[in-house]
Write an enzyme that holds these catalytic residues in place. Sequence first.
Site, PDB file in Angstrom:
ATOM      1  N   HIS A   1     -12.648  95.027  -0.487  1.00  0.00           N
ATOM      2  CA  HIS A   1     -12.273  96.324  -0.578  1.00  0.00           C
ATOM      3  C   HIS A   1     -10.908  96.461  -0.808  1.00  0.00           C
ATOM      4  O   HIS A   1     -10.507  97.595  -1.524  1.00  0.00           O
ATOM      5  CB  HIS A   1     -12.799  97.248   0.548  1.00  0.00           C
ATOM      6  CG  HIS A   1     -14.372  97.399   0.649  1.00  0.00           C
ATOM      7  ND1 HIS A   1     -15.235  96.600   1.171  1.00  0.00           N
ATOM      8  CD2 HIS A   1     -14.935  98.315  -0.145  1.00  0.00           C
ATOM      9  CE1 HIS A   1     -16.385  96.757   0.935  1.00  0.00           C
ATOM     10  NE2 HIS A   1     -16.404  98.134   0.167  1.00  0.00           N
TER      11      HIS A   1
ATOM     12  N   CYS B   1     -24.257 102.000  -8.671  1.00  0.00           N
ATOM     13  CA  CYS B   1     -22.968 102.290  -8.448  1.00  0.00           C
ATOM     14  C   CYS B   1     -21.974 101.023  -8.112  1.00  0.00           C
ATOM     15  O   CYS B   1     -20.816 101.268  -7.549  1.00  0.00           O
ATOM     16  CB  CYS B   1     -22.714 103.424  -7.453  1.00  0.00           C
ATOM     17  SG  CYS B   1     -23.267 102.972  -5.892  1.00  0.00           S
TER      18      CYS B   1
HETATM   19  C1  PEP Z   1     -21.796  98.157  -3.363  1.00  0.00           C
HETATM   20  O1  PEP Z   1     -22.158  97.449  -2.482  1.00  0.00           O
HETATM   21  O2  PEP Z   1     -22.173  97.875  -4.514  1.00  0.00           O
HETATM   22  C2  PEP Z   1     -21.168  99.289  -3.243  1.00  0.00           C
HETATM   23  C3  PEP Z   1     -21.223 100.470  -4.152  1.00  0.00           C
HETATM   24  O3  PEP Z   1     -20.510  99.814  -2.102  1.00  0.00           O
HETATM   25  P1  PEP Z   1     -19.322  99.091  -1.480  1.00  0.00           P
HETATM   26  O4  PEP Z   1     -18.523  98.544  -2.697  1.00  0.00           O
HETATM   27  O5  PEP Z   1     -18.376 100.257  -1.057  1.00  0.00           O
HETATM   28  O6  PEP Z   1     -19.720  98.201  -0.522  1.00  0.00           O
END
Ligand code: PEP
Length: 768
Positions: free
Chosen positions: A386, A698
């Site tokens: 993140h 996503c």
């Molecule tokens: C994912 O896990 O692909 C997602 C879109 O959520 P994050 O990257 O915020 O965990």
Amino acid sequence: MTEAPRDNVELMCDISDLVAHFDLEAGVDELLQRIVATVARHTQADVCAVYLYESALNELVLRAAHGMNPAWVGQLRFRIDEGLIGASLRQMRAICVGKPGDHKPHPPIPGLTAKSHPSLLAVPIQRKMNPAGVVVVQDSRPEYFTSRDVQAMRIIAAQLAGAIENAHLMMRLRGAPENGSGWVPEVLYPVDTTFETGTHQIPGRRASGFMGMGLSTRMGHYLSQNPAKYLCPLDLTEEDFDKAIAETERQLRELQARLEEKLQDAASMIFDAHILILRDDAFSGEIRRNIRSGKNPWTAVLDEVRRYVEMFRNSPNPTLREKVFDVEDLGHRLLYNLAPPSFEITQPDYTGQIVIAEDLLPSEILKLASEQVAGLILLSGGQHSHVAILANALQIPLVMASDRRLLDLPEHTPILLDGKDGRIIIRPGEETIQAMRESRRALAGSDHAAEADSSETRTRDGISIRLAANLNLLHELDTARRVKAEGIGLYRTEFPFIVRSLLPTEEEQYQSYSEILERIEGRPVVFRTLDIGADKALSYFPMCHGNNPLLGLRALRFTLRNPEIFKQQLRAILRAAHGHPEARIMFPMVASLDEFMGAKQITLECAAELEREGIPHRLPALGTMIELPSAVLIADELAAAADFLSIGSNDLIQYMLAVDRTNDEVAAWFSPHHPAILRSLNRVVRAAEQAGKPVSLCGNLATHARMLPFLLGIGLRSFSLDPLQIPAVRRHIANIDLPRATALASRLLELGQTEEISEALDAFATSG
Ligand code: PEP
Ligand code: MG
């Protein structure tokens, strides 16, 4: 080996005592000399010596000796591939020999041969993984050293490593000459000479696709950097300290206000942790008490800051460990404000610099962004972490690297950071700089051209594809609008929570969610409820990290366990959704139908509460993320229960393949084209189709040009991605012929080997 009656506990206590009472004036060599004398006395060994490692020459040099000719100290050197002492350092292990007929080569020390001194015990001194030296005892009696001696010497070597490092730091802090007493500064921080001059290219991993250039600076080491600047002014008073406190608080508030202008949602309260510590009686009160009892204010501040730093750094609680940076930052500001204007010391300011850090917190990235940092090099963390997502959102060039020599790079070394190809270029030549400038201009040009395109995304054969934006911070809304994103397919609502020092209230959340809905002008917005945990911890909220936070209390588990926090957020979204039919809610990391139903139930309760309270609201469509293997296997049931599905490929790959997305060491196993991933994606799309529910993807996978034909081929028509990537993805899709992509997908789903799939994807990409 015979067990000689030596009291090693007493020896260790004596060494601890020496280390604790290290006399800065006397210098490090004096400390080492006392240590060898003490060890020799206790062990009654003929010889005890400390050799320190000089990385530039790859040699060990004798720095303290008992039972040897004192004239050899500083003179006797040998390469680390010579003899048992070098082997101990090279192999980072204790070596103990004792037989006269032992044929292992002893080091080439005059008068100390295998024959004259058959017993030798060599223990490496190491700091973290850095080789620092070797402590050696030798004796003429065969089989003299016992296993207990080995153990004791190991403990002594560990104490020595810490003591040498501390001595080094203290000497730097007080501006003491480090070379004066024969101290060799690079001993504990071996710097590869190849980095000291000339141009070098270090491979790294691209983590945000931008490029930057600036001078290097190591983050979080204000108090150990630039010793010459830290000379203690003698004429300070308690009044000066009070003024410094007031000025520091004023500056922090001003900084916060500036940050808020730039990053409205995320910034507020970032500096609250600083202000809290500043006002805390345990901190400023203690400094004041020390000043009153006669301590110089400058020293009182420095001592207290260092005490806090040590306390936080050694805390078993990870959230406290994360506070080290805050305290160092605060300490630096306080010292700056305390010192007279003539005192030459600069504020921590990363403007235009390339910051090198072992790791970073999301809040630290925000602070750096507010200071217009030129780029970041991180020694830990994965491309899918993140922190990387946030760096992208803030458009900060970020490269992840594992070459730890970067941490020893001299301050202010020119660096070019190529976030596009994941390269770090130290002291780049004029040509390289020119090439980067051109490449930056070309990129900006192509993006402008793409942005000017229509907002339509169509395959070569004219099928319409929906590209929405992932949103992490409010300021990205502008980018999303500029690239004509078709709404927000994933708003990671947790970021504004993570970067603050207190939970935002329902009202604050309502304001910020309403603003998004207003600014996106009728296009859909998917609010993903809090995905807290793992690499997104709240520093102000006690969380149980466990040994494996990625499998711990994360996302929906966290909110179901903390219904008050969950309900506040849901109420805020429900209120903001009033008059906005385009708002949607999505739950992260759903592992079972029961969890989805539980979350839905709480949402319904919130709607009922708001109804009772007469507060305008609207119950939006409720979706689920599919990012766990368990969710893939029950995709049919989830599709039937939810209003829509969204595949989180980042976590799906992580959990399906057991590859930590934040660990660069295992990045090679993070394979989106693994057959299990392809089949999982297909299964989810089929489940959605069967239930007649919309499905989108996503995760970062939507930005992989190579994988797009497969994703379209299995029937995905909707994606949500980093808005900056939308123009490029739109261009890629325009080149894909759907019937060919569908045929490719059917073929790939039949293949069982990752490598075969990879080859087929490459062949498809080159076949046009
Ligand atoms: C994912 O896990 O692909 C997602 C879109 O959520 P994050 O990257 O915020 O965990
Ligand atoms: Mg996820």
